[in-house]
Design a protein around this motif. Structure first.
Motif, mmCIF file in Angstrom:
data_model
loop_
_atom_site.group_PDB
_atom_site.id
_atom_site.type_symbol
_atom_site.label_atom_id
_atom_site.label_comp_id
_atom_site.label_asym_id
_atom_site.label_seq_id
_atom_site.Cartn_x
_atom_site.Cartn_y
_atom_site.Cartn_z
ATOM 1 N N ARG A 28 6.975 8.753 -5.750
ATOM 2 C CA ARG A 28 5.689 8.588 -5.099
ATOM 3 C C ARG A 28 4.610 8.587 -6.172
ATOM 4 N N ALA A 29 3.781 7.575 -6.181
ATOM 5 C CA ALA A 29 2.713 7.471 -7.166
ATOM 6 C C ALA A 29 1.506 6.828 -6.494
ATOM 7 N N THR A 30 0.508 6.512 -7.310
ATOM 8 C CA THR A 30 -0.721 5.880 -6.829
ATOM 9 C C THR A 30 -0.891 4.544 -7.530
ATOM 10 N N GLY A 31 -1.556 3.635 -6.879
ATOM 11 C CA GLY A 31 -1.953 2.376 -7.488
ATOM 12 C C GLY A 31 -3.335 2.013 -6.989
ATOM 13 N N PHE A 32 -3.928 1.006 -7.587
ATOM 14 C CA PHE A 32 -5.229 0.536 -7.110
ATOM 15 C C PHE A 32 -5.240 -0.983 -7.099
ATOM 16 N N VAL A 33 -5.984 -1.535 -6.152
ATOM 17 C CA VAL A 33 -6.080 -2.985 -6.038
ATOM 18 C C VAL A 33 -6.928 -3.495 -7.194
ATOM 19 N N TRP A 34 -6.297 -4.285 -8.044
ATOM 20 C CA TRP A 34 -6.964 -4.838 -9.226
ATOM 21 C C TRP A 34 -7.664 -6.150 -8.892
ATOM 22 N N LYS A 35 -6.953 -6.995 -8.177
ATOM 23 C CA LYS A 35 -7.474 -8.245 -7.637
ATOM 24 C C LYS A 35 -6.914 -8.380 -6.228
ATOM 25 N N PRO A 36 -7.518 -9.217 -5.390
ATOM 26 C CA PRO A 36 -6.944 -9.399 -4.049
ATOM 27 C C PRO A 36 -5.457 -9.742 -4.108
ATOM 28 N N ALA A 65 -6.954 9.562 -6.401
ATOM 29 C CA ALA A 65 -5.582 9.113 -6.181
ATOM 30 C C ALA A 65 -5.341 8.937 -4.696
ATOM 31 N N ALA A 66 -4.095 8.636 -4.338
ATOM 32 C CA ALA A 66 -3.697 8.504 -2.938
ATOM 33 C C ALA A 66 -2.412 9.298 -2.724
ATOM 34 N N ASP A 67 -2.367 10.025 -1.629
ATOM 35 C CA ASP A 67 -1.190 10.812 -1.269
ATOM 36 C C ASP A 67 -0.797 10.420 0.154
#
Length: 288
Positions: A34-42, A111-113
């Protein structure tokens, strides 16, 4: 009663920065990870490469409770950046800023959990210039935070005190490291286009050996169509230097075979049956 207006203003500013960044964050679920990511581009998510399982399905979990499968658009273990592709353009992309925070500045980790946003406050404990990772990746700035990073928060966004997203949080040997925005933009752009980062290739299997006056790298195997064979090197030769720089170990040599090395011509000094020989070798691109 003490005046708490300054503290209240700081608290409100931090909360506003987290709220602004949160919509771009997702949870990344891979096999037992389980980790986090972020939207870089659509349609594209950046996350920490080391958090991804080597096999099995990868799913993004969003704050609204929905989940979507992804495919790996590309990954680069030397900078710890992976790019994931998902269907849909409806999630806001994070806006990365190129600044490097000074030593002692406040930083916010978002982050996101399980898809839900989470946050932590930290201080910049190291802020320095460009460096090269142990795996040979070129990182544009050395930024460390004085906080431990939960596994589920790795890959999350790091904000400066003004709320600008300055990079991605990853786990370092002792503290949290930040992969800066400039590195993310450079590497993710290449992953989006090519699916990989080019690495130098000698076309030889090497084994470190100790010599009377230092170290060498014996060629144990040879790609017959590779750069070393094309330059005239043979199995059993012992490489002692590249461009007059003595061989100092396999890790140091691998660091020299970065993306910028592909196509470069290097002078190889070696020993063949104990006698010194020299070759001009054009570094190739490591096969996928």
């Amino acid at each position: 009663m003490p005046d708490m207006s300054a503290l209240s203003s700081l608290s409100s500013a931090l909360a506003a920065a987290v709220a602004a960044a949160a919509p771009s964050l997702v949870s990344v679920h891979s096999h037992r990870s389980r980790a986090t990511g972020f939207v870089w581009k659509p349609g594209l998510v950046v996350t920490a490469d080391e958090t991804l399982a080597e096999e099995g399905e990868i799913v993004l979990a969003f704050a609204d409770g929905t989940s979507r499968p992804v495919t790996i658009a590309g990954r680069d273990h030397t900078t710890d950046i992976a790019l994931l592709r998902f269907q849909g353009k409806d999630v806001a992309a994070a806006s990365l800023a190129g600044g490097v925070p000074p030593l002692g500045a406040l930083a916010i980790l978002v982050a996101a959990d399980q898809g839900k946003p989470a946050a932590a406050l930290a201080m910049v404990s190291q802020s320095a210039g460009a460096w090269r990772s142990l795996r040979g990746g070129d990182i544009d700035a050395r930024i460390e935070l004085d906080t431990r990073l939960r596994h589920s928060a790795e890959g999350g966004l790091v904000l400066d005190a003004a709320g600008h997203a300055i990079g991605m949080a990853v786990r370092g040997p002792r503290r949290t490291l930040v992969i800066p925005a400039a590195t993310i933009e450079r590497v993710a752009s290449k992953l989006e286009t090519h699916g990989r980062i080019a690495r130098g290739y000698l076309g030889a299997g090497l084994q470190p050996v100790r010599l009377d006056d230092g170290l060498g790298a014996m060629i144990m195997s040879l790609d017959k169509s590779g750069p070393a064979a094309a330059a005239g090197l043979r199995q059993g030769d012992v490489i002692t230097a590249l461009n007059k720089e003595p061989f100092r170990g396999m890790r140091a040599m691998m660091r020299e075979l970065g993306p910028d090395s592909v196509g470069a011509v290097v002078e190889v000094a070696a020993l063949r049956a104990g006698e010194p020989v020299q070759f001009a070798l054009t570094i190739g691109e490591r096969p996928a």
